[in-house]
Design an enzyme around this catalytic site. Structure first.
Site, mmCIF file in Angstrom:
data_model
loop_
_atom_site.group_PDB
_atom_site.id
_atom_site.type_symbol
_atom_site.label_atom_id
_atom_site.label_comp_id
_atom_site.label_asym_id
_atom_site.label_seq_id
_atom_site.Cartn_x
_atom_site.Cartn_y
_atom_site.Cartn_z
ATOM 1 N N LYS A 42 0.830 -1.212 0.000
ATOM 2 C CA LYS A 42 0.000 0.000 0.000
ATOM 3 C C LYS A 42 0.860 1.255 0.000
ATOM 4 O O LYS A 42 0.502 2.256 -0.631
ATOM 5 C CB LYS A 42 -0.949 0.017 1.207
ATOM 6 C CG LYS A 42 -2.096 -0.964 1.101
ATOM 7 C CD LYS A 42 -3.120 -0.701 2.197
ATOM 8 C CE LYS A 42 -4.246 -1.714 2.161
ATOM 9 N NZ LYS A 42 -5.190 -1.551 3.281
ATOM 10 N N LYS B 137 -5.030 -10.612 -6.652
ATOM 11 C CA LYS B 137 -6.335 -10.871 -6.036
ATOM 12 C C LYS B 137 -7.361 -9.805 -6.389
ATOM 13 O O LYS B 137 -6.999 -8.660 -6.680
ATOM 14 C CB LYS B 137 -6.198 -11.051 -4.525
ATOM 15 C CG LYS B 137 -5.762 -9.820 -3.793
ATOM 16 C CD LYS B 137 -6.008 -9.945 -2.298
ATOM 17 C CE LYS B 137 -5.920 -8.559 -1.709
ATOM 18 N NZ LYS B 137 -6.475 -8.360 -0.426
ATOM 19 N N LYS C 231 -10.656 -4.045 -3.941
ATOM 20 C CA LYS C 231 -11.433 -2.811 -4.078
ATOM 21 C C LYS C 231 -10.611 -1.705 -4.695
ATOM 22 O O LYS C 231 -11.164 -0.763 -5.260
ATOM 23 C CB LYS C 231 -11.869 -2.327 -2.691
ATOM 24 C CG LYS C 231 -12.901 -3.162 -2.018
ATOM 25 C CD LYS C 231 -13.116 -2.567 -0.628
ATOM 26 C CE LYS C 231 -13.928 -3.484 0.247
ATOM 27 N NZ LYS C 231 -13.676 -3.218 1.664
HETATM 28 P P1 AMP Z 1 -10.765 -5.621 2.455
HETATM 29 O O1 AMP Z 1 -11.558 -5.515 1.207
HETATM 30 O O2 AMP Z 1 -9.296 -5.555 2.182
HETATM 31 O O3 AMP Z 1 -11.231 -4.714 3.544
HETATM 32 O O4 AMP Z 1 -10.967 -7.110 2.983
HETATM 33 C C1 AMP Z 1 -12.042 -7.517 3.808
HETATM 34 C C2 AMP Z 1 -12.070 -9.019 3.996
HETATM 35 O O5 AMP Z 1 -12.253 -9.667 2.734
HETATM 36 C C3 AMP Z 1 -10.777 -9.619 4.562
HETATM 37 O O6 AMP Z 1 -11.087 -10.710 5.404
HETATM 38 C C4 AMP Z 1 -10.049 -10.079 3.368
HETATM 39 O O7 AMP Z 1 -9.158 -11.116 3.672
HETATM 40 C C5 AMP Z 1 -11.186 -10.559 2.476
HETATM 41 N N1 AMP Z 1 -10.811 -10.427 1.067
HETATM 42 C C6 AMP Z 1 -10.518 -9.273 0.416
HETATM 43 N N2 AMP Z 1 -10.219 -9.511 -0.874
HETATM 44 C C7 AMP Z 1 -10.310 -10.870 -1.039
HETATM 45 C C8 AMP Z 1 -10.116 -11.751 -2.153
HETATM 46 N N3 AMP Z 1 -9.788 -11.299 -3.353
HETATM 47 N N4 AMP Z 1 -10.308 -13.057 -1.947
HETATM 48 C C9 AMP Z 1 -10.662 -13.540 -0.745
HETATM 49 N N5 AMP Z 1 -10.858 -12.766 0.344
HETATM 50 C C10 AMP Z 1 -10.690 -11.451 0.213
#
Ligand code: AMP
Ligand code: TRP
Length: 337
Positions: free
Chosen positions: A113, A200, A203
């Site tokens: 990041k 991956k 967002k």
């Molecule tokens: P975030 O969008 O980074 O706030 O992630 C929120 C939750 O979603 C966390 O538990 C991440 O590990 C999970 N997560 C985010 N992106 C992925 C992805 N591409 N695949 C699986 N889990 C994800």
């Protein structure tokens, strides 16, 4: 012994996507029945990179609405907004003062990041994992369901609890903090981008075609899947390292259709992309339809949503206050008289 305590959260930064759902939130719903579950919208984490103050409150509310739409039940789970429970910030400070700087500098997510932020890296971004540790340790969580990418942060929370707090300020018989365990489901733990099977779904990817959000309308879902990157080979399979996109799309189909990996692999073993993609689009639209309907109902009647968050805040505060007080006492602070 009561039921094991579970805590998790997602940042209110933009619409939740299939990775958030399949990697995290879907598991939360299953845990509600036999665990003591706390789920928060981590809005303090969302301001560790530049944010839009016009959007923060709205995104926080819509993320909470999506939690409920995905099946979190306020009768079973405590659903709340992180910034509304002041103890998160307070415990974060206490933990900051006992966490070595070099533990944070080696966090992979920070490095990734920070690279994107150029020369505008905030102290908060470096501190992100300590705030996350505070979120977890404040509730004596036994288990933390997250996607694979959060494993390193969980390790850090464990190290802070064990080596820095319990070892210094507690005793073997009376540890100050519970040491949490990560809970990472294999299937769905890493949903990959639609435009690059090696990174991956995220967002923050500037290309919206790389992800399907939980609120995408059916036509948009179909369009994104139609454009998704594939390879020239015919037939779909799991586990071929040269075909990451195939692995990802077949994995999504297995989960979203509810058929499971074996049946999905069998069904699609000889399919061309022209046949598979509409099938995947249909399964995705069908899986998201009930979530979108429930989301709309919550947003149309805000009073229900607001009541859930008010109630969640009260329940969360009661637990968090007691625990931060325990840490304060163990560190030797003067108690208010
Ligand atoms: P975030 O969008 O980074 O706030 O992630 C929120 C939750 O979603 C966390 O538990 C991440 O590990 C999970 N997560 C985010 N992106 C992925 C992805 N591409 N695949 C699986 N889990 C994800
Ligand atoms: N860092 C987590 C993520 O990006 C979000 C998060 C913040 C979290 N605090 C948490 C997850 C506490 C689990 C528990 O996904």
């Amino acid at each position: 012994m009561g039921r094991p305590r579970v805590l998790s959260g997602v940042q209110p930064t933009g619409a939740l996507h299939l990775g958030n759902w399949l990697g995290a939130i879907r598991n939360w719903v299953d845990l509600q029945n036999d665990h003591d579950t706390f789920f928060c919208v981590v809005d303090l984490h969302a301001v560790t990179v530049p944010h839009d103050p016009q959007r923060l409150a709205h995104d926080t509310l819509t993320t909470a609405a999506l939690y409920l739409a995905c099946g979190l039940d306020p009768e079973k789970s405590t659903v709340f907004v992180q910034s509304q429970v002041a103890a998160h910030s307070e415990l974060c400070w206490l933990l900051n003062c006992i966490t070595p700087l070099n533990w944070l500098e080696r966090m992979i997510q920070f490095k990734e990041k920070a690279l994107k932020q150029g020369d505008n890296v905030s102290v908060g971004l470096l501190d992100y994992p300590v705030l996350m540790a505070a979120d977890i340790l404040l509730y004596d969580a036994d288990l933390v369901p997250v996607g694979e990418d959060q494993k390193q942060h969980l390790e850090l929370a464990r190290d802070i609890a064990q080596q820095r707090i319990n070892a210094r300020f507690g005793s073997e018989e009376t540890p100050v903090l519970k040491v949490p365990k990560p809970m990472i489901l294999k299937e769905g733990a890493r949903v990959m981008s639609l435009t690059d099977g090696r990174s991956k779904m995220s967002k923050s990817d500037p290309n919206e075609g790389s992800r399907i959000t939980l609120l995408d309308p059916p036509e948009l879902i179909t369009k994104k899947i139609k454009k998704a990157k594939t390879d020239p080979e015919r037939g779909l399979e799991f586990g071929n390292p040269d075909r990451p996109e195939t692995d990802n799309l077949l994995g999504l189909y297995a989960l979203l259709s509810g058929k499971g990996r074996e049946a999905a692999a069998q069904e699609c073993a000889d399919m061309g992309w022209g046949q598979f993609k509409p099938l995947l689009a249909e399964a995705t639209v069908a899986a998201l339809e009930p979530i979108q309907q429930r989301y709309k109902a919550f947003m149309d009647d805000r009073s229900q949503l607001e009541a859930v968050l008010r109630n969640g805040r009260e329940r969360a505060s009661a637990v968090a206050e007691a625990n931060v007080q325990r840490v304060r006492r163990s560190m030797g602070f003067l108690s208010p008289s």
